[in-house]
Design a protein around this motif. Structure first.
Motif, PDB file in Angstrom:
ATOM      1  N   LEU A  20       0.815  -1.218   0.000  1.00 26.27           N
ATOM      2  CA  LEU A  20       0.000   0.000   0.000  1.00 26.27           C
ATOM      3  C   LEU A  20       0.846   1.265   0.000  1.00 26.27           C
ATOM      4  CD1 LEU A  20      -2.786   1.328   0.087  1.00 26.27           C
ATOM      5  CD2 LEU A  20      -2.666   1.205   2.594  1.00 26.27           C
ATOM      6  N   PHE A  21       1.753   1.404   0.943  1.00 29.22           N
ATOM      7  CA  PHE A  21       2.459   2.666   1.123  1.00 29.22           C
ATOM      8  C   PHE A  21       3.566   2.894   0.095  1.00 29.22           C
ATOM      9  CE2 PHE A  21       1.264   1.695   5.689  1.00 29.22           C
ATOM     10  CZ  PHE A  21       0.115   2.473   5.651  1.00 29.22           C
ATOM     11  N   ASN A  53      -7.833   6.033   0.571  1.00 31.50           N
ATOM     12  CA  ASN A  53      -7.989   7.406   0.074  1.00 31.50           C
ATOM     13  C   ASN A  53      -6.926   8.338   0.633  1.00 31.50           C
ATOM     14  OD1 ASN A  53     -10.155   6.773  -1.583  1.00 31.50           O
ATOM     15  ND2 ASN A  53     -11.674   7.258  -0.010  1.00 31.50           N
ATOM     16  N   LEU A  54      -6.522   8.120   1.883  1.00 32.60           N
ATOM     17  CA  LEU A  54      -5.439   8.919   2.463  1.00 32.60           C
ATOM     18  C   LEU A  54      -4.165   8.739   1.645  1.00 32.60           C
ATOM     19  CD1 LEU A  54      -4.338  10.656   4.918  1.00 32.60           C
ATOM     20  CD2 LEU A  54      -3.575   8.459   5.832  1.00 32.60           C
ATOM     21  N   ILE A  55      -3.839   7.514   1.306  1.00 29.00           N
ATOM     22  CA  ILE A  55      -2.618   7.248   0.541  1.00 29.00           C
ATOM     23  C   ILE A  55      -2.758   7.770  -0.880  1.00 29.00           C
ATOM     24  CG2 ILE A  55      -1.011   5.460  -0.239  1.00 29.00           C
ATOM     25  CD1 ILE A  55      -1.217   6.045   2.886  1.00 29.00           C
ATOM     26  N   LYS A  56      -3.918   7.625  -1.489  1.00 25.63           N
ATOM     27  CA  LYS A  56      -4.153   8.159  -2.844  1.00 25.63           C
ATOM     28  C   LYS A  56      -3.940   9.669  -2.872  1.00 25.63           C
ATOM     29  CE  LYS A  56      -7.367   4.554  -4.272  1.00 25.63           C
ATOM     30  NZ  LYS A  56      -8.771   4.193  -4.528  1.00 25.63           N
ATOM     31  N   GLY A  57      -4.267  10.345  -1.767  1.00 29.48           N
ATOM     32  CA  GLY A  57      -4.113  11.788  -1.679  1.00 29.48           C
ATOM     33  C   GLY A  57      -2.741  12.245  -1.204  1.00 29.48           C
ATOM     34  N   SER A  58      -1.859  11.306  -0.907  1.00 27.21           N
ATOM     35  CA  SER A  58      -0.508  11.627  -0.431  1.00 27.21           C
ATOM     36  C   SER A  58       0.428  11.852  -1.615  1.00 27.21           C
ATOM     37  CB  SER A  58       0.036  10.490   0.432  1.00 27.21           C
ATOM     38  OG  SER A  58      -0.741  10.329   1.584  1.00 27.21           O
TER      39      SER A  58
END
Length: 133
Positions: A20-21, A53-58
C-alpha cells in the motif's frame, strides 16, 4: 517445521504496508485489509477506503520504512518511518494491527514528528541507527 502464527502475522503486515504505502498497488492491497477494517487513527477516515484514500491523496514521494516489529497472538506492532509525506518532518510511527482471518482487521497508531540531531537530547535517532537527511 512451519512458521509460527506470530511470524506469519509479521510477514503479512510488512507485505501489506509495502504494497500500500510504497508500491501503491490498491488492487493488491485489498487482499490484505478486511472489508470490515476498523480504523482507530484520529487522522484517517473510517474503514479500508479511508486508509486507501489517504494514501491516494498523499504525495508520490511517500515512503514507508519498517523498523522493529513484534507480534503476540493476533497483534503486530511495527515501529516505522513515513517520509516524503509533504509535511515539514518525517513521521515516526508505532502502528498496532490486529489480524483476523488472515487479514488486517483493526489498527491503532502513535505518530510523532522525527527530531533532528540538534533537537535530540539523547543524541540518538528516533528511528534506525542514523538521523534522517
Amino acid at each position: 517445521m512451519g512458521q509460527s502464527r506470530e511470524s506469519k502475522n509479521k510477514a503479512l503486515v510488512l507485505e501489506a504496508f509495502d504494497t500500500l504505502f510504497n508500491k501503491r498497488d490498491y488492487a493488491a492491497a485489498e487482499r490484505f485489509w478486511s472489508s470490515n477494517y476498523i480504523q482507530h487513527s484520529a487522522h484517517i477516515e473510517p474503514g479500508r477506503e479511508g486508509l486507501f484514500n489517504l494514501i491516494k491523496g498523499s504525495p508520490a514521494s511517500l515512503k514507508y520504512e519498517p523498523g522493529v516489529i513484534v507480534a503476540e497472538d493476533d497483534f503486530v506492532i511495527v515501529h516505522g518511518r513515513f517520509s516524503g509525506t509533504g509535511r515539514p518532518r518525517n513521521w515516526i510511527a508505532a502502528d498496532v494491527v490486529r489480524i483476523a482471518d488472515g487479514v488486517l482487521a483493526e489498527h491503532w497508531d502513535v505518530l510523532q514528528d522525527e527530531a533532528a540531531q540538534a533537537e535530540s537530547k539523547s543524541g540518538r535517532p528516533m528511528f534506525g541507527d542514523r538521523f534522517a537527511d
